[in-house]
Each structure stands twice: as structure tokens, then as C-alpha cells.
Write a protein that holds these residues in place. Sequence first.
Motif, mmCIF file in Angstrom:
data_model
loop_
_atom_site.group_PDB
_atom_site.id
_atom_site.type_symbol
_atom_site.label_atom_id
_atom_site.label_comp_id
_atom_site.label_asym_id
_atom_site.label_seq_id
_atom_site.Cartn_x
_atom_site.Cartn_y
_atom_site.Cartn_z
ATOM 1 N N ALA A 26 -3.676 -7.022 6.684
ATOM 2 C CA ALA A 26 -2.379 -6.352 6.811
ATOM 3 C C ALA A 26 -2.430 -4.914 6.308
ATOM 4 C CB ALA A 26 -1.309 -7.134 6.048
ATOM 5 N N THR A 27 -3.306 -4.655 5.352
ATOM 6 C CA THR A 27 -3.335 -3.317 4.745
ATOM 7 C C THR A 27 -4.477 -2.445 5.253
ATOM 8 O OG1 THR A 27 -4.612 -4.186 2.876
ATOM 9 C CG2 THR A 27 -2.209 -4.089 2.631
ATOM 10 N N THR A 28 -5.405 -3.024 5.981
ATOM 11 C CA THR A 28 -6.532 -2.273 6.507
ATOM 12 C C THR A 28 -6.137 -1.628 7.824
ATOM 13 O OG1 THR A 28 -8.084 -3.789 5.482
ATOM 14 C CG2 THR A 28 -8.939 -2.408 7.229
ATOM 15 N N ASP A 29 -6.132 -0.338 7.829
ATOM 16 C CA ASP A 29 -5.852 0.439 9.039
ATOM 17 C C ASP A 29 -4.595 -0.044 9.772
ATOM 18 O OD1 ASP A 29 -6.313 2.483 10.819
ATOM 19 O OD2 ASP A 29 -7.565 1.241 12.122
ATOM 20 N N PRO A 30 -3.432 0.040 9.113
ATOM 21 C CA PRO A 30 -2.205 -0.372 9.800
ATOM 22 C C PRO A 30 -1.983 0.498 11.036
ATOM 23 C CG PRO A 30 -1.674 0.785 7.774
ATOM 24 C CD PRO A 30 -3.169 0.620 7.807
ATOM 25 N N PHE A 32 0.519 1.869 12.207
ATOM 26 C CA PHE A 32 1.715 2.704 12.121
ATOM 27 C C PHE A 32 1.573 3.631 10.924
ATOM 28 C CE2 PHE A 32 2.572 -0.740 9.240
ATOM 29 C CZ PHE A 32 3.285 -0.167 8.201
ATOM 30 N N ASP A 33 2.345 4.676 10.920
ATOM 31 C CA ASP A 33 2.371 5.611 9.796
ATOM 32 C C ASP A 33 3.567 5.246 8.921
ATOM 33 O OD1 ASP A 33 2.452 7.652 7.979
ATOM 34 O OD2 ASP A 33 2.379 9.259 9.464
ATOM 35 N N PRO A 34 3.325 4.703 7.736
ATOM 36 C CA PRO A 34 4.437 4.239 6.898
ATOM 37 C C PRO A 34 5.423 5.351 6.526
ATOM 38 C CG PRO A 34 2.342 4.027 5.721
ATOM 39 C CD PRO A 34 2.033 4.495 7.104
ATOM 40 N N ARG A 35 4.972 6.595 6.561
ATOM 41 C CA ARG A 35 5.884 7.701 6.255
ATOM 42 C C ARG A 35 6.854 7.957 7.401
ATOM 43 N NH1 ARG A 35 0.836 11.290 4.853
ATOM 44 N NH2 ARG A 35 0.380 10.252 6.792
ATOM 45 N N GLU A 36 6.489 7.528 8.602
ATOM 46 C CA GLU A 36 7.331 7.763 9.768
ATOM 47 C C GLU A 36 8.126 6.537 10.198
ATOM 48 O OE1 GLU A 36 4.970 9.388 12.888
ATOM 49 O OE2 GLU A 36 4.241 11.033 11.666
ATOM 50 N N ASP A 37 7.602 5.350 9.926
ATOM 51 C CA ASP A 37 8.271 4.122 10.369
ATOM 52 C C ASP A 37 8.588 3.242 9.160
ATOM 53 O OD1 ASP A 37 9.215 1.864 11.598
ATOM 54 O OD2 ASP A 37 7.647 1.790 13.102
ATOM 55 N N MET A 38 9.736 3.511 8.555
ATOM 56 C CA MET A 38 10.120 2.781 7.343
ATOM 57 C C MET A 38 10.358 1.293 7.622
ATOM 58 S SD MET A 38 9.699 4.703 4.980
ATOM 59 C CE MET A 38 10.567 4.892 3.483
ATOM 60 N N LEU A 42 8.556 -1.527 5.477
ATOM 61 C CA LEU A 42 9.320 -2.554 4.769
ATOM 62 C C LEU A 42 8.839 -3.953 5.154
ATOM 63 C CD1 LEU A 42 11.616 -3.134 2.815
ATOM 64 C CD2 LEU A 42 13.180 -3.073 4.762
ATOM 65 N N TYR A 43 8.553 -4.146 6.434
ATOM 66 C CA TYR A 43 8.043 -5.436 6.903
ATOM 67 C C TYR A 43 6.701 -5.745 6.242
ATOM 68 C CZ TYR A 43 6.280 -9.046 10.014
ATOM 69 O OH TYR A 43 5.758 -10.213 10.513
ATOM 70 N N LEU A 44 5.814 -4.754 6.178
ATOM 71 C CA LEU A 44 4.516 -4.934 5.540
ATOM 72 C C LEU A 44 4.682 -5.263 4.057
ATOM 73 C CD1 LEU A 44 1.434 -4.849 5.539
ATOM 74 C CD2 LEU A 44 1.583 -2.371 5.263
ATOM 75 N N ALA A 45 5.589 -4.559 3.407
ATOM 76 C CA ALA A 45 5.843 -4.833 1.984
ATOM 77 C C ALA A 45 6.340 -6.265 1.794
ATOM 78 C CB ALA A 45 6.860 -3.835 1.428
ATOM 79 N N GLY A 46 7.197 -6.726 2.684
ATOM 80 C CA GLY A 46 7.683 -8.107 2.612
ATOM 81 C C GLY A 46 6.562 -9.112 2.806
#
Length: 74
Positions: A26-30, A32-38, A42-46
Motif C-alpha cells: 500500500a505504501t510502495t509507489d502509490p 497517486f500524489d497524496p499532496r494532490e488527492d487528499m 485519507l483512504y490509504l491512512a485508513g
Amino acid sequence: MATNVSERIHTLQDVLDALSQQASAATTDPDFDPREDMGEALYLAGQLMAIARTTATISAMMADLWATNTGGGA
């Protein structure tokens, strides 16, 4: 009973290994850009929070099983 407990501990360890792989994936090369797609961030953090909670629960189960197996439990 010891064999049964050992088998359960090994099975739980397999689950922990799978959860670790899931967290790593989940954290390796996502994709999406977390700075652009909150929303995606948030889904990844969950996902990671759920994996962490499940890992903690399984670790506690393993400790309880080990204590039962070695006579260290209450």
C-alpha cells in the motif's frame, strides 16, 4: 495441546506476514500524489490504521497463546 497452540501461533504469524506485505504494498509507489488527492491519502491512512490495529490484536493473541502454552498465563 502444545502442538495445537504452536500450530495456532504459526497460523497467526502467517497472517501477520500477510498484513505486513499488504502494508508494504500500500505504501510502495502509490499511484497517486497524496499532496494532490487528499481523498486517496485519507483512504490509504485508513487502510494502514486498520492493518496496524489488526496487527496489534493478533500480536496480543499470540502473546496470550504463548503464555498459555508455557504456563505464563494467569
